[in-house]
Design a protein around this motif. Structure first.
Motif, short mmCIF file in Angstrom:
data_model
loop_
_atom_site.label_atom_id
_atom_site.label_comp_id
_atom_site.label_asym_id
_atom_site.label_seq_id
_atom_site.Cartn_x
_atom_site.Cartn_y
_atom_site.Cartn_z
N GLY A 81 0.80 -1.23 0.00
CA GLY A 81 0.00 0.00 0.00
C GLY A 81 0.82 1.27 0.00
N GLY A 82 2.14 1.15 -0.04
CA GLY A 82 2.99 2.34 -0.14
C GLY A 82 2.96 3.20 1.11
N ALA A 83 3.64 4.33 1.01
CA ALA A 83 3.61 5.28 2.13
C ALA A 83 2.19 5.82 2.29
CB ALA A 83 4.60 6.42 1.87
N THR A 84 1.46 5.91 1.18
CA THR A 84 0.10 6.46 1.23
C THR A 84 -0.78 5.66 2.18
OG1 THR A 84 0.35 7.31 -0.99
CG2 THR A 84 -1.90 7.03 -0.20
N PHE A 87 -0.40 6.78 5.67
CA PHE A 87 -1.08 8.03 6.03
C PHE A 87 -2.41 7.73 6.74
CE2 PHE A 87 0.84 10.34 2.05
CZ PHE A 87 2.07 10.36 2.66
N VAL A 156 7.66 14.60 7.97
CA VAL A 156 8.36 13.97 6.86
C VAL A 156 9.81 14.43 6.93
CG1 VAL A 156 8.53 13.93 4.33
CG2 VAL A 156 6.28 13.80 5.41
N THR A 160 10.48 15.20 -0.68
CA THR A 160 11.00 14.73 -1.95
C THR A 160 10.75 15.71 -3.11
OG1 THR A 160 10.10 12.68 -1.07
CG2 THR A 160 11.07 12.58 -3.26
N ASP A 180 7.77 9.88 8.31
CA ASP A 180 7.79 9.33 6.96
C ASP A 180 9.19 9.60 6.40
OD1 ASP A 180 7.61 8.83 4.25
OD2 ASP A 180 5.83 10.07 3.91
N SER A 182 10.36 8.11 3.60
CA SER A 182 10.34 7.38 2.32
C SER A 182 11.50 7.74 1.40
CB SER A 182 9.02 7.63 1.60
OG SER A 182 7.97 6.96 2.28
N SER A 183 11.91 9.01 1.40
CA SER A 183 12.92 9.37 0.42
C SER A 183 14.32 9.57 0.99
CB SER A 183 12.49 10.61 -0.38
OG SER A 183 12.12 11.66 0.48
N HIS A 201 8.45 3.66 2.08
CA HIS A 201 8.30 2.72 0.97
C HIS A 201 9.68 2.51 0.36
CE1 HIS A 201 7.45 6.45 -1.65
NE2 HIS A 201 8.72 6.30 -1.43
N LYS A 204 12.03 4.83 -3.48
CA LYS A 204 12.88 5.99 -3.72
C LYS A 204 14.34 5.59 -3.53
CE LYS A 204 9.34 8.86 -4.19
NZ LYS A 204 8.39 9.16 -3.12
C1 PLP Z 1 6.82 9.35 -2.84
C2 PLP Z 1 6.46 9.65 -1.42
C3 PLP Z 1 5.24 9.21 -0.85
C4 PLP Z 1 4.20 8.44 -1.63
O1 PLP Z 1 4.46 7.09 -1.56
P1 PLP Z 1 3.60 5.93 -2.26
O2 PLP Z 1 4.40 4.73 -1.99
O3 PLP Z 1 3.48 6.27 -3.70
O4 PLP Z 1 2.29 5.91 -1.56
C5 PLP Z 1 5.03 9.49 0.49
N1 PLP Z 1 5.92 10.17 1.23
C6 PLP Z 1 7.09 10.61 0.72
C7 PLP Z 1 8.05 11.35 1.60
C8 PLP Z 1 7.40 10.35 -0.62
O5 PLP Z 1 8.56 10.79 -1.13
#
Ligand code: PLP
Length: 372
Positions: A81-84, A87, A156, A160, A180, A182-183, A201, A204
């Motif tokens: 389900g990704g970072a989304t 949320f 965050v 990104t 978060d 993610s990046s 996720h 990145k």
């Molecule tokens: C790209 C990104 C997301 C979105 O992630 P998905 O996996 O597409 O849901 C969320 N948070 C950050 C910081 C991102 O760079």
């Protein structure tokens, strides 16, 4: 089997995400598509219930613990389900039924995406918003008045899209910090045990799309509701060791290969950070030496070491820059659709040599550009 020579275009992939992966990882992935060493089957056809996959999950957990220096009371989960999805999944466990608002920072595009999802579940206070400065800078400590009663603080670490990165840990030690990453996950060493939960996720900085790493402290879930769908309940995912349903075996395996590369080839996150810092310094140095031709989006103190976002004097020059860069072999340099401009993402897998080439290209482009 023979492995063909690496693809030179991959080396110049500055994409914001999915991001570039190290060549040695891609070569092992290519081999695993045919037959995973020691197993003999394609990675795409191995059971998630096999002993082999249990060993993959366990080694990957260990590698992440080792790289981040996590104490034993942290769980490491591999979710979909990704970072989304985080949320929503996060407030469903920690905010539902709360009368006290959670503290959220709104520092850019992605932290903004987390807000409406949290508001669907419970009360949210936006502690600070960068909207009025068009997300060009991050807050200073004296602008942040954290609520000691908040169920948690969410922010965050690396925006990104705008290329803004916190170079310190925020918040109070008595309020769960949730971030978060993610990046910028696994891009540098840090004080990760000060976070109650970190999610990222893979696509990145550490692998392909399809898997999201969640690191969290057990005690965080003590009061989570009991009526959540199992898939969205961290406790059910912990009990199932990330195999509640068919997990993305391929994506998880690639992340394992990336962590092996970080540990064995790079030698850990301190060395990774040294390389990432050198790449970022080279690129920001080129912006700063361009006499205003290239202007950085982020305030210098908040510059990201992962995403370097900048503009040229006119939209026409930006379009020409992208076109010429593409002919020269570079890809992924267009800015995010929400803000335009140029974004050079210099994730772990991208080498300093690629940045040197980009800087040469940028210097040449500037010299060829018509005088204003
Ligand atoms: C790209 C990104 C997301 C979105 O992630 P998905 O996996 O597409 O849901 C969320 N948070 C950050 C910081 C991102 O760079």
């Amino acid at each position: 089997m023979t492995i063909p020579a690496s693809n030179p275009l991959n080396a110049l992939n500055f994409s914001g995400g999915p991001g570039v992966l190290p060549d040695v990882v891609l070569q092992q992935v290519q081999e695993a598509i045919q037959a995973v060493p020691g197993v003999g089957l394609s990675i795409l056809g191995i059971s998630h219930r096999s002993d082999w996959f249990a060993a993959v999950v366990s080694e990957l957990e260990d590698n992440i613990r080792k790289l981040m220096g996590l104490p034993a009371d942290y769980r490491v989960l591999f979710l979909q389900g990704g970072a989304t999805q985080q949320f929503s999944m996060l407030p469903m466990s920690l905010l539902a039924g709360s009368t006290e608002p959670a503290d959220y920072l709104h520092t850019g595009y992605w932290s903004g995406k987390a807000l409406p999802e949290a508001r669907k579940v419970g009360p949210v206070r936006v502690l600070w918003s960068g909207e009025s400065c068009r997300f060009r800078q991050l807050p200073a400590d004296d602008e942040l008045d954290f609520n000691p009663q908040a169920p948690y603080l969410h922010y965050v670490s690396n925006e990104t899209v705008e290329g803004l990165q916190f170079h310190r840990v925020l918040g109070r030690d008595d309020v769960p910090r949730i971030c978060d990453m993610s990046s910028d996950f696994l891009s540098a060493p840090g004080d990760y045990s000060r976070f109650a939960m970190i999610y990222a996720h893979a696509q990145k900085n550490i692998g392909p799309a399809g898997v999201t790493v969640v690191v969290l402290r057990d005690e965080l879930l003590a009061n989570a509701p009991d009526d959540l769908p199992a898939f969205l309940d961290y406790r059910a995912q912990i009990a199932a060791h990330s195999i509640l349903n068919t997990p993305p075996v391929f994506a998880i395996y690639v992340v394992l290969l990336v962590t092996r590369w970080l540990l064995q080839d790079i030698g850990g996150l301190a060395e990774m950070d040294r390389r990432n810092t050198a790449k970022a310094a080279r690129l920001y140095g080129a912006l700063d030496a361009s006499h205003g031709f290239y202007t950085g989006h982020a305030a210098p103190a908040d510059r990201s070491k992962m995403n370097v976002v900048f503009r040229l004097p006119t939209p026409e020059l930006e379009a020409a820059f992208i076109t010429e860069a593409r002919s020269a072999g570079f890809s992924g340099l267009n800015g995010h659709r929400s803000i335009g401009g140029i974004r050079a993402s210099i994730y772990n897998g991208l080498q300093l040599a690629a940045v040197e080439k980009l800087v040469d290209f940028m210097d040449g482009f500037r010299r060829r550009a018509p005088a204003p």
